[in-house]
Design an enzyme around this catalytic site. Sequence first.
Site, PDB file in Angstrom:
ATOM      1  N   GLU A 239       0.806  -1.228   0.000  1.00 49.25           N
ATOM      2  CA  GLU A 239       0.000   0.000   0.000  1.00 49.25           C
ATOM      3  C   GLU A 239       0.839   1.278   0.000  1.00 49.25           C
ATOM      4  O   GLU A 239       0.454   2.254  -0.627  1.00 49.25           O
ATOM      5  CB  GLU A 239      -0.956   0.001   1.196  1.00 49.25           C
ATOM      6  N   HIS A 255       8.376 -26.213   5.116  1.00 49.68           N
ATOM      7  CA  HIS A 255       7.682 -27.411   4.652  1.00 49.68           C
ATOM      8  C   HIS A 255       7.158 -27.248   3.234  1.00 49.68           C
ATOM      9  O   HIS A 255       6.380 -28.072   2.757  1.00 49.68           O
ATOM     10  CB  HIS A 255       6.545 -27.758   5.625  1.00 49.68           C
ATOM     11  N   LYS A 347     -13.273  -0.643  -4.399  1.00 50.44           N
ATOM     12  CA  LYS A 347     -14.381  -0.488  -3.422  1.00 50.44           C
ATOM     13  C   LYS A 347     -15.536   0.283  -4.061  1.00 50.44           C
ATOM     14  O   LYS A 347     -16.698  -0.085  -3.909  1.00 50.44           O
ATOM     15  CB  LYS A 347     -13.896   0.278  -2.189  1.00 50.44           C
TER      16      LYS A 347
HETATM   17  O1  PA5 Z   1      -5.381   0.158   4.174  1.00 49.76           O
HETATM   18  C1  PA5 Z   1      -6.508   0.296   3.709  1.00 49.76           C
HETATM   19  O2  PA5 Z   1      -6.961   1.387   3.311  1.00 49.76           O
HETATM   20  C2  PA5 Z   1      -7.410  -0.899   3.625  1.00 49.76           C
HETATM   21  O3  PA5 Z   1      -6.703  -2.075   3.897  1.00 49.76           O
HETATM   22  C3  PA5 Z   1      -8.598  -0.734   4.588  1.00 49.76           C
HETATM   23  O4  PA5 Z   1      -8.145  -0.744   5.904  1.00 49.76           O
HETATM   24  C4  PA5 Z   1      -9.617  -1.853   4.366  1.00 49.76           C
HETATM   25  O5  PA5 Z   1     -10.106  -1.766   3.057  1.00 49.76           O
HETATM   26  C5  PA5 Z   1     -10.772  -1.781   5.337  1.00 49.76           C
HETATM   27  O6  PA5 Z   1     -11.252  -0.478   5.464  1.00 49.76           O
HETATM   28  P1  PA5 Z   1     -11.547   0.080   6.940  1.00 49.76           P
HETATM   29  O7  PA5 Z   1     -10.229  -0.017   7.649  1.00 49.76           O
HETATM   30  O8  PA5 Z   1     -12.003   1.468   6.753  1.00 49.76           O
HETATM   31  O9  PA5 Z   1     -12.573  -0.835   7.508  1.00 49.76           O
END
Ligand code: PA5
Length: 352
Positions: A239, A255, A347
């Site tokens: 990310e 393994h 999303k």
């Molecule tokens: O890092 C991110 O933006 C995502 O991994 C979000 O955390 C994930 O999509 C879930 O969203 P939220 O944390 O708002 O529930």
Amino acid sequence: MNDLDDLVAIGRGDPEGMLGSIAGLGGQLQKGYDLGRSAAALPLGEGVTAVVICGMGGSGIGGDVIRALSAGRTGFPVVVVKGHELPEFCGRDTLVLAESFSGNTEETLAAYAEAVRRGCRVVAVSAGGRLAALAEADETPHLALPTDVGMPRAALGYLAGAPLGILEAAELIPPAEEDIDRTVALLDAASEELGPHRSTEANPAKALAAWVGDRVSVIWGSSGVAEVAAVRWKTQFNENAKRPAFHSVLPELDHNEIEGWREGAGAGFAVILLRHPGESGRMGRRIDATLEAIAPSGLDVRQVHARGRTPLEWLFSLIMTGDFATVYTAILHGIDPTPVPVLTGLKDRLRG
Ligand code: PA5
């Protein structure tokens, strides 16, 4: 390539201030824990037979942290649910924490609704969104997280500290105050050493980013706190740096995965091995033997050691090093660490 020792380039490369959020991890942990401990109208802990923490991505890792820290220390299982469905066993004696930083995550909302339907003891944790509204309508306790950071993954201190505080308030885990204090102090000191003002020569996180360079990172950790740290490093490479990355866990990787690291197969990969003082002697010997076994692959391996004396300190010190290193990797390659356009685009599409 940006110069990691040029503060102006770093400022330009991180316009939304991800580095500042990472430096604030200790303060966040403290605040999240205090909020959890003092939350109003929490369900009773007495008679709880299991704790289930629901959350995805940057929120779900908060649950992983609690699971790793409670291993072997509670008389009940701590289960993390990363999906829509609750395990079959969830019922009146299950404490369910539904965590979503945005409060709008489809999977977490579904698991929350199911927990309420089954009569579980539920606490919702979010910085607003639909989860907060639903909790209000259902008269479910809701813990409101601060909104001073923009991204879920930049709020890990809140997302791990709050459930710790909630579990302590429900008397399901022993008081953690001293450990939290020590961890916060350690993180504050580490953020000086790993922060942008320290040159690459004296900064292990910058040095690691430079060492990884263009290669694909593979992060290894032994089961327990290093496993969770390895997951966090992997997802932060994804990310923050917008790069593929993979993680594996010892002893499991012995393994299967090692068979793939045949002679010459290591080119283009960088293995980061996360170590901590809680590893058993048996694990230490296994790690040495593993490194010997895969040596012909030519894999480049760098070890990163946790700091501190407790599992909480080990875990968060590893996390902070990875958080900084992955943001430096982004900046080095001219990538803005903060936005996650592919993830948010998906999303939006799924929301229709
Ligand atoms: O890092 C991110 O933006 C995502 O991994 C979000 O955390 C994930 O999509 C879930 O969203 P939220 O944390 O708002 O529930």
